[in-house]
Design a protein around this motif. Structure first.
Motif, PDB file in Angstrom:
ATOM      1  N   GLY A   1     -60.048 118.153  11.972  1.00 48.05           N
ATOM      2  CA  GLY A   1     -61.012 118.336  13.039  1.00 48.05           C
ATOM      3  C   GLY A   1     -60.378 118.596  14.345  1.00 48.05           C
ATOM      4  O   GLY A   1     -60.761 119.676  14.918  1.00 48.05           O
TER       5      GLY A   1
ATOM      6  N   ASN B   1     -67.333 117.372  17.170  1.00 45.38           N
ATOM      7  CA  ASN B   1     -67.210 118.460  17.890  1.00 45.38           C
ATOM      8  C   ASN B   1     -68.287 119.312  17.402  1.00 45.38           C
ATOM      9  O   ASN B   1     -69.253 120.110  17.829  1.00 45.38           O
TER      10      ASN B   1
ATOM     11  N   LEU C   1     -59.312 122.144  14.893  1.00 50.32           N
ATOM     12  CA  LEU C   1     -60.150 123.239  14.839  1.00 50.32           C
ATOM     13  C   LEU C   1     -61.274 122.959  16.039  1.00 50.32           C
ATOM     14  O   LEU C   1     -61.908 123.826  16.021  1.00 50.32           O
ATOM     15  N   GLN C   2     -61.101 122.142  16.748  1.00 50.98           N
ATOM     16  CA  GLN C   2     -62.222 121.990  17.892  1.00 50.98           C
ATOM     17  C   GLN C   2     -62.203 123.387  18.664  1.00 50.98           C
ATOM     18  O   GLN C   2     -61.101 123.905  18.992  1.00 50.98           O
TER      19      GLN C   2
ATOM     20  N   THR D   1     -61.121 113.496  13.046  1.00 53.59           N
ATOM     21  CA  THR D   1     -60.078 113.599  12.112  1.00 53.59           C
ATOM     22  C   THR D   1     -58.970 114.263  12.275  1.00 53.59           C
ATOM     23  O   THR D   1     -59.323 115.170  13.488  1.00 53.59           O
TER      24      THR D   1
ATOM     25  N   ARG E   1     -63.153 124.354  25.666  1.00 51.05           N
ATOM     26  CA  ARG E   1     -64.556 123.682  26.558  1.00 51.05           C
ATOM     27  C   ARG E   1     -64.730 124.358  27.517  1.00 51.05           C
ATOM     28  O   ARG E   1     -65.019 123.916  28.502  1.00 51.05           O
TER      29      ARG E   1
ATOM     30  N   GLU F   1     -61.519 127.872   3.896  1.00 53.16           N
ATOM     31  CA  GLU F   1     -60.269 127.080   3.670  1.00 53.16           C
ATOM     32  C   GLU F   1     -60.171 125.572   4.030  1.00 53.16           C
ATOM     33  O   GLU F   1     -61.150 125.696   5.147  1.00 53.16           O
TER      34      GLU F   1
ATOM     35  N   ALA G   1     -66.386 116.969   9.048  1.00 49.69           N
ATOM     36  CA  ALA G   1     -65.416 115.776   9.146  1.00 49.69           C
ATOM     37  C   ALA G   1     -66.033 114.754  10.003  1.00 49.69           C
ATOM     38  O   ALA G   1     -67.041 114.153   9.766  1.00 49.69           O
TER      39      ALA G   1
ATOM     40  N   MET H   1     -53.229 116.353  20.671  1.00 48.93           N
ATOM     41  CA  MET H   1     -52.861 116.113  19.481  1.00 48.93           C
ATOM     42  C   MET H   1     -51.752 117.176  18.990  1.00 48.93           C
ATOM     43  O   MET H   1     -50.740 117.129  18.783  1.00 48.93           O
TER      44      MET H   1
ATOM     45  N   ALA I   1     -59.460 112.297  24.543  1.00 49.15           N
ATOM     46  CA  ALA I   1     -60.845 111.949  24.390  1.00 49.15           C
ATOM     47  C   ALA I   1     -61.062 110.359  24.904  1.00 49.15           C
ATOM     48  O   ALA I   1     -60.533 109.972  25.802  1.00 49.15           O
TER      49      ALA I   1
END
Ligand SMILES: Cc1cc2nc3c(=O)[nH]c(=O)nc-3n(C[C@H](O)[C@H](O)[C@H](O)COP(=O)(O)OP(=O)(O)OC[C@H]3O[C@@H](n4cnc5c(N)ncnc54)[C@H](O)[C@@H]3O)c2cc1C
Ligand code: SF4
Lengths: 339, 746
Positions: free
Chosen positions: A112, A33, A115-116, A109, A119, A211, A29, A166, A100
């Motif tokens: 994304g 990451n 799904l990051q 996105t 860290r 998926e 995307a 988010m 960020a």
């Protein structure tokens, strides 16, 4: 970084065909990451299937039943600054903008973001043990420098934190994640999307390979009157949360009709505690009541050598943020504490 | 018409447009056909031996040219001394790919050379290495008991060991009524300049090399390369016109230089080696340091006794030292002093000078302890400093060549509004925030070294000045142009300064805040010699209107030599060259040396006073430096604009040092864990609020002809202690570990 193939997918069907060719194929995307993970040799992809050319999922739409659907391919920046989000879901807008940097938000996105990866320093260093990266190798963070790690929902295998801002707001708002695959479509409630580490820390969430996240659906209720996002971190911007809090309140005068409180930076997924929110229901919006809820939310929290401060910090942050939610205009840029 | 002197003017960086348009070329941007790319393989263990490096399958990859390791590296110089550079501490300098021994985590163990950078990097990621691991120690705090005296050597000239004890500290301290003490810890920091370390070596045939390197010393690298690889000095050219920051990390030749040169010589090809961001954590750093202080004062606030001890990390192969503990008696002349500095060798790379090395570490402890002493005495911290003010440096028993620190204190305090400070901690509030005011003093040695410069006048009336010095982003290019312009009375536009190339006249490494005084003095010497030459030629010209005028009887102005007594009598520089010198440039190369006979009569230092306001969230501990002001006395300010930028940059760094940056060292793994700029927190815009800089006029007639002291470090030393003092004032909590994490205030 290993050599990999690149394939652009202009059609959903094609995206599935390409991604299913090999278990090591991944959707691309924003790449903010994924590309880093490739460069650090933490992920070895055979093929990146670029989903940006897909015609759908780039916008925000209102559904007939009054919900709002965020396209998975819309950037974090375009989402946060969208008038509909700013007006009806300002908590989400605030949370995104606390994450960020402007440059990264312009690329990242919505799909994304969910799904990051963590860290955790040790996860990012391919040469040290890490159960998430290399199951069974051990966890370097437990005996190591764990200032940034989790205090809730940890396991003896992993104490990593899910780093998104988010998603803390999405958790508070009871969003659902819309997913498609070659097999069909499904929706996943936000609370069921991310996992706790348990003895499978290599799994961050319940999405299966192949998926595709197509969108995120927000319920009608946006808590646009009383909300606040607070993010506490080691610098004022461009740093992940040590503790963050999303609060959404539905008030009738000073009586709380409904409260939502989600924590970030403390667990392997955004952290919500139903009993604490129930406790607040029909109570007056006072410091004392918020403090009682904070105690409940942190019940069972367990600190490690360098992060025990998070327990007290999280409690105080919850109280402060709930107070800020009574006066949303007291929120500061960068989700800093109110003045 | 007389043009005003160029020095003292705020002139924007001459190379600014090149930098902002991307036209400035850095060492990794010199592209030539056939360039090969090297990528370094780093050790993944902290200590032990390499048993085997599996290079065969790597070499088999199409596009990989070669793999170098200790097993097949070409032979280089044998003696340690050959590897010593201008900034080498006593000991045995690190030799890349020397043998199978692993001395620290991240040690370069192999170089892969390939046709593309990406391929070399990929190959480095799949190479396998067998190691034999040994037990290691990287933890200063659990080993400070092993501290020992440092070896002394050449480095001790610029970094003197602590002065001998004076008086009877223990007795005086025991008897004193007012005392303050503290234990301070500073962790590892890495320089992290924006520009990555890169060397592009062009193989020019038969042992001849042109090397584009990121460095703070072109000649330093030239010497190193020639010595290590047995090349002729004149066959090695090191070029570095633009340097994207270095902060000390370029004072020593780094391993990418060695590896790039080695591969170029061996393969007879052009080779570039670039270190990536995480590899920038695999050579020097600011060493972690543990300090203890005990200060005492009499009831009037006169400081009577000073004890300051430091334990600093070094590597097992070099004794890197800093001046950490020498400062307090220079500022506060106590009768009883006991200063001690010890090194603790650990399994790390040698530490390396990093902006204000030692000073920024030591002054934090000193100025915090003094602040504490002020509270004990119930005295304003500023008054305590004024009370102990001295014009004599008791550590050498010499007067200061100049010292306008008092004006820094007074003017700084006035502009900052120090008088509005309520004395009690926790007594000032603003909404949810506790407000604190803090101040601290800064001091840094004013140094100068010998250097050479060439000055030449050409037929177009332009002045060409040359020096091998680099411009590490400080504005050296601009400032040197200004100094040169004034030497010949020319506008800046008529001066062309060439620099950053080892074939130009000698300049030492650019560090320690001594570049402007060092190279400036050389340019002044060359300028003076050129004036003499120009006059001599002018007088020889047919019908010269200058007659027999001596140098004192003429002025050099706007491209002319003019008789003082008769401004109509003038000859232009262009005419002198064209008519008097057959159009050939008139050239001179001269040496600028510090006048030691004069200098030895004085102690020389730049000073600053820093005032800071912080806001601390009472409930959450979050700290913001809302205002900071630095008043600096550093001799003559050649360019107020670039100077202000130097101080502003230092202040940002001070905020960083106090509240942000730290290299996280995992002592169980023996390695640094946050090797990227996402996690190595340097300040962002949102961390920086109102910053103010004041330059206090300081005329120093002794220090050098230009009256310059240097500005590179002085802006940093006082900032961190001013911040922690302000935090104490805001909260009543004394935090002695840097960086301060806000949760320490919960
Ligand atoms: C230095 C830095 C600082 C940051 N700071 C913060 C911060 O403070 N707060 C914060 O919240 N975030 C932060 N981020 C993280 C950033 O928000 C994420 O990197 C970003 O949201 C990821 O989105 P992307 O589109 O770039 O995903 P990509 O990198 O493209 O993909 C990430 C993963 O998701 C998969 N994927 C992407 N889209 C889909 C889809 N539609 N369906 C299925 N799979 C998909 C990819 O295959 C990949 O595995 C930071 C990132 C960086 C690099
Ligand atoms: S906390 Fe999790 S991600 Fe971090 S080292 Fe341990 S297992 Fe790996």
């Amino acid at each position: 970084m290993n050599n990999f193939d690149y394939g652009a997918a202009a059609e959903l069907k094609d995206a599935f065909i390409q991604v299913n060719e090999n278990a090591a194929n991944a959707f691309l995307a924003g790449g903010t990451n994924l590309i880093d993970l490739l460069k650090y040799n933490l992920v070895k992809a055979e093929k990146l299937v670029d989903i940006n050319p897909l015609p759908d999922y780039h916008g925000i739409e209102e559904t007939s039943d009054g919900k709002v659907r965020l396209g998975a391919l819309l950037t974090n920046a375009d989402t946060a600054y969208h008038p509909l989000i700013e007006t009806n879901y300002p908590l989400l807008s605030r949370a995104i903008l606390a994450g960020a940097s402007a440059q990264i938000r312009n690329m990242a996105t919505n799909g994304g973001n969910l799904l990051q990866r963590t860290r955790c320093y040790y996860f990012y260093d391919a040469n040290v043990p890490c159960n998430k990266r290399n199951p069974g190798s051990g966890c370097s963070a437990i005996p190591g420098y764990n200032r940034t790690m989790a205090i809730l929902g940890t396991s003896e295998y992993c104490i990593a934190v899910f780093p998104s801002d988010m998603c803390v707001a999405l958790a508070a708002l009871d969003a659902t994640v819309d997913v498609s695959s070659a097999e069909g479509n499904r929706s996943i409630a936000f609370a069921d999307f991310h996992r706790l580490p348990g003895n499978t820390p290599h799994l961050d969430n319940n999405l299966q390979h192949g998926e595709l996240i197509t969108g995120i659906t927000l319920p009608k209720k946006g808590f646009e009157k009383n909300y606040s996002y607070l993010k506490l971190r080691d610098r004022n911007s461009y740093a992940f949360a040590l503790v963050s809090v999303a609060t959404a309140l539905d008030l009738d005068g000073d009586r709380i009709k409904e409260a939502r409180i989600a924590l970030g930076g403390v667990a392997h997924r955004p952290w919500r505690v139903k009993e604490a929110e129930d406790l607040l229901q029909n109570q007056t919006a006072t410091r004392e009541n918020f403090a009682a809820a904070a105690d409940l939310i942190l019940k069972g929290a367990k600190g490690f050598e360098h992060n025990s401060f998070k327990i007290e910090l999280a409690k105080r942050a919850i109280i402060r943020n709930c107070m800020m939610a009574l006066h949303p205009e007291s929120q500061m840029p960068g989700a800093q504490p109110s003045a | 018409m007389k043009n005003p002197p160029a020095t003292g003017q705020s002139i924007s960086r001459i190379e600014g447009p090149l930098k902002v348009t991307g036209a400035a070329k850095y060492s990794g941007e010199y592209n030539v056909p056939g360039l090969l790319y090297g990528y370094v393989v780093n050790s993944t263990i902290t200590k032990g031996k390499i048993i085997k490096i599996y290079t065969e399958e790597i070499k088999a990859l199409p596009g990989v040219i070669d793999v170098f390791s200790h097993e097949n590296r070409p032979s280089t110089a044998w003696f340690d001394m050959k590897y010593a550079d201008m900034d080498a501490p006593p000991g045995s300098p690190f030799r890349p790919l020397h043998d199978a021994e692993i001395r620290y985590n991240g040690q370069p163990i192999a170089l892969i050379v390939a046709e593309t950078f990406e391929l070399a990097r990929y190959a480095a990621s799949i190479i396998s290495v067998d190691y034999e691991k040994e037990i290691f120690d990287t933890d200063l705090r659990s080993h400070f008991g092993d501290g020992r005296e440092p070896e002394t050597g050449m480095a001790s000239l610029l970094k003197p060991p602590p002065p001998e004890p004076t008086g009877y500290f223990e007795t005086a301290y025991a008897a004193a009524k007012y005392k303050a003490s503290g234990e301070f810890y500073h962790g590892t920091e890495h320089h992290n300049p924006m520009e990555l370390f890169t060397t592009t070596t062009l193989y020019e045939g038969k042992g001849k090399l042109s090397i584009y390197d990121k460095t703070q010393g072109t000649v330093n690298c030239q010497l190193y390369v020639a010595n290590v690889f047995g090349l002729r000095f004149k066959d090695v050219k090191v070029i570095s016109p633009f340097v994207g920051g270095a902060f000390g990390s370029g004072l020593r030749p780094q391993y990418q230089l060695f590896l790039s040169v080695m591969a170029a010589l061996e393969l007879k090809r052009h080779v570039r080696v670039t270190l990536d961001r995480s590899q920038m954590f695999t050579f020097g750093h600011r060493p972690p340091t543990l300090q203890r202080t005990r200060f005492a004062a009499d009831a009037d606030g006169m400081v009577t006794a000073l004890n300051h001890t430091a334990f600093a990390e070094t590597s097992r192969f070099e004794d890197y030292t800093e001046v950490v503990v020498n400062w307090s008696p220079k500022l506060y002349p106590a009768a009883h002093t006991l200063l001690d500095y010890k090194l603790v060798p650990l399994d790390v790379f040698s530490p390396m000078d990093m902006r204000a090395p030692g000073g920024s570490t030591g002054m934090h402890a000193i100025e915090s302890t003094l602040d504490e002493l002020a509270y004990q005495l119930k005295m304003d911290p500023l008054d305590l400093r004024l009370k102990n003010y001295t014009m004599i440096d008791i550590t050498v028993n010499l007067p200061y060549s100049s010292k306008e620190l008092k004006e820094c204190y007074l003017k700084g305090a006035e502009k900052f509004g120090w008088a509005n400070r309520a004395p009690e901690p926790r007594s000032m509030k603003r909404g949810h925030k506790l407000v604190g005011y803090g101040m601290a003093t800064g001091i840094w040695d004013a140094m100068q070294a010998p250097a050479r410069a060439e000055a030449a006048m050409t037929r177009d009336g332009k002045l060409h000045v040359k020096s091998a010095v680099t411009d590490i982003g400080t504005g050296t290019f601009t400032v040197m142009t200004q100094i040169a312009a004034d030497e010949l009375g020319l506008p800046v536009a008529d001066v062309i300064f060439s620099y950053g190339d080892s074939k130009l006249p000698f300049a030492p490494i650019q560090g320690g805040s001594m570049t402007t005084s060092t190279v400036g003095t050389a340019i002044r010497a060359a300028g003076k010699a050129l004036r003499k030459k120009l006059l001599r030629v002018a007088k020889r010209m047919k019908d010269s209107p200058l007659g027999k005028a001596e140098l004192e009887e003429v002025i050099f102005q706007n491209g002319y030599i003019i008789l003082k007594d008769n401004p109509q009598a003038a000859v232009s520089f262009a005419d002198i060259i064209n008519d008097g010198h057959h159009g050939l440039p008139l050239k001179t190369t001269n040496t600028g040396v510090p006048n030691m006979a004069k200098l030895n009569k004085y102690s020389r230092a730049a000073h600053s006073a820093v005032f800071v306001e912080v806001e601390v969230d009472e409930e959450l501990g979050v700290i913001n430096v809302t205002r900071a002001l630095t008043a600096v006395a550093a001799g003559k300010i050649i360019n107020p604009k670039t100077s202000r930028s130097q101080i502003l940059g230092s202040m940002v760094w001070g905020i960083s040092k106090a509240l942000r940056e730290e290299t996280i060292l995992d002592n169980q793994l023996g390695k640094y864990m946050n090797q990227n700029l996402g996690e190595y927190h340097i300040p962002v815009h949102a961390d920086i609020h109102d910053l103010d800089v004041m330059f206090i006029e300081e005329n120093d007639e002794h220090i050098n002809e230009l009256g310059i002291k240097g500005l590179g470090e002085i802006g940093l030393v006082g900032v961190a202690p001013a911040i922690t003092n302000a935090i104490f004032h805001a909260t009543g909590k004394r935090l002695n570990q840097l960086p301060v994490h806000f949760d320490m205030l919960l």
